[in-house]
Scaffold this motif. Structure first.
Motif, PDB file in Angstrom:
ATOM      1  N   TYR A 175      -3.317   3.749  -2.315  1.00 55.83           N
ATOM      2  CA  TYR A 175      -3.061   3.237  -3.660  1.00 55.83           C
ATOM      3  C   TYR A 175      -2.355   1.885  -3.588  1.00 55.83           C
ATOM      4  N   ASP A 176      -2.658   1.031  -4.581  1.00 51.99           N
ATOM      5  CA  ASP A 176      -2.141  -0.328  -4.624  1.00 51.99           C
ATOM      6  C   ASP A 176      -0.806  -0.341  -5.364  1.00 51.99           C
ATOM      7  N   GLY A 204      -5.100   9.645  -0.240  1.00 51.36           N
ATOM      8  CA  GLY A 204      -5.659   8.424  -0.804  1.00 51.36           C
ATOM      9  C   GLY A 204      -4.820   7.221  -0.444  1.00 51.36           C
ATOM     10  N   ASP A 211      -3.225   6.194 -12.500  1.00 55.00           N
ATOM     11  CA  ASP A 211      -4.498   6.648 -13.077  1.00 55.00           C
ATOM     12  C   ASP A 211      -5.409   7.213 -11.993  1.00 55.00           C
ATOM     13  N   ALA A 212      -5.412   6.579 -10.801  1.00 54.31           N
ATOM     14  CA  ALA A 212      -6.255   7.061  -9.701  1.00 54.31           C
ATOM     15  C   ALA A 212      -5.755   8.411  -9.193  1.00 54.31           C
ATOM     16  N   ILE A 213      -4.444   8.597  -9.136  1.00 55.15           N
ATOM     17  CA  ILE A 213      -3.878   9.885  -8.738  1.00 55.15           C
ATOM     18  C   ILE A 213      -4.297  10.966  -9.732  1.00 55.15           C
ATOM     19  N   GLN A 244       0.820  -1.207   0.000  1.00 52.95           N
ATOM     20  CA  GLN A 244       0.000   0.000   0.000  1.00 52.95           C
ATOM     21  C   GLN A 244       0.861   1.267   0.000  1.00 52.95           C
ATOM     22  N   ARG A 269      -0.230  -2.587  -8.403  1.00 48.19           N
ATOM     23  CA  ARG A 269      -0.816  -2.172  -9.689  1.00 48.19           C
ATOM     24  C   ARG A 269      -0.452  -0.699  -9.917  1.00 48.19           C
ATOM     25  N   PRO A 270       0.823  -0.421 -10.178  1.00 46.99           N
ATOM     26  CA  PRO A 270       1.284   0.975 -10.243  1.00 46.99           C
ATOM     27  C   PRO A 270       0.603   1.805 -11.321  1.00 46.99           C
ATOM     28  N   LEU A 297       5.779   6.253  -5.804  1.00 41.02           N
ATOM     29  CA  LEU A 297       5.240   5.243  -6.710  1.00 41.02           C
ATOM     30  C   LEU A 297       6.258   4.799  -7.762  1.00 41.02           C
ATOM     31  N   ALA A 328      -2.669   2.776  -9.984  1.00 43.70           N
ATOM     32  CA  ALA A 328      -2.466   3.784  -8.935  1.00 43.70           C
ATOM     33  C   ALA A 328      -2.225   5.153  -9.550  1.00 43.70           C
TER      34      ALA A 328
END
Length: 229
Positions: free
Chosen positions: A195-196, A193, A205-207, A156, A199-200, A171, A203
């Motif tokens: 982030y996993d 947040g 994309d989520a950022i 995480q 699965r960078p 990351l 992660a």
């Protein structure tokens, strides 16, 4: 494109040279747990390297680069000493993290207590304490949840009101591609947040989604994080 590729190569090469001379090291997207001779455990994050010396007289670790988490076996006769950058961390039995980052050196404690010596002074840290020694010599202390220290050992990346640039820097070692952050204003924006790290790309994309930004793959090896136009 050529400039971005060059930046990526320059950033990776010095780390490879240093880690190649270390007792223990990891590559990109690689983590490793090392069982030390005294019964302690050392977890290395990606792109990290350390020298280990454990004998009858003492237990000494030198963090050459990157990030490491230590679960230290109790031994009152042999303090466990970690040196990194301008600091020396001394413990007898505890769990703590030491990290060299773009902005300086960080020491954080998950449980127990550690003594950090730097700049001619020493500080005692307890569970949840975090000490940051900036590259300019400034020393900052803050607190976080103790169970979130070294969350990367569980895959995480936890960010609580941290600048996007710092989160992306954390990351990068887990990604197969070079990540280039192209906008200074975006880099300074606060981000919170979980982030996993396994699965960078997801992660990243989520950022981007959290900041109204976008990720552009300009080659299979380079990702650009930038504001949407």
């Amino acid at each position: 494109l050529a400039l971005a590729a060059g930046i990526g190569a320059i950033a990776v090469l010095p780390g490879q040279l240093r880690s190649g001379l270390a007792d223990q090291s990891t590559g990109s997207a690689e983590t490793r747990q090392v069982a030390l001779a005294d019964g302690s455990l050392m977890d290395l994050a990606p792109q990290s390297a350390a020298d280990v010396e454990i004998d009858a007289t003492g237990r000494r670790i030198r963090l050459i680069q990157g990030r490491a988490y230590f679960e230290v076996a109790t031994d009152p006769t042999r303090p466990f000493v970690v040196s990194a950058g301008p600091a020396t961390v001394t413990v007898r039995g505890t769990g703590f993290e030491v990290a060299e980052t773009d902005t300086g050196l960080e020491v954080a404690v998950r449980h127990g207590r550690v003594e950090v010596a730097a700049g001619g002074a020493s500080r005692l840290l307890e569970a949840g304490d975090r000490l940051t020694i900036r590259t300019n010599g400034d020393i900052m202390e803050d607190r976080s949840r103790a169970d979130e220290v070294a969350a990367w050992t569980s895959g995480q990346l936890i960010a609580r009101d941290r600048p996007v640039a710092e989160v992306v820097a954390s990351l990068r070692p887990y990604a197969a591609q070079v990540i280039v952050l192209t906008d200074d204003d975006l880099a300074r924006q606060p981000l919170t947040g979980i982030y996993d790290l396994r699965r960078p790309r997801a992660a990243l994309d989520a950022i981007a989604a959290a900041q109204g930004a976008r990720v552009v793959e300009i080659t299979p090896w380079i990702l650009l994080l930038s504001k949407k136009i």
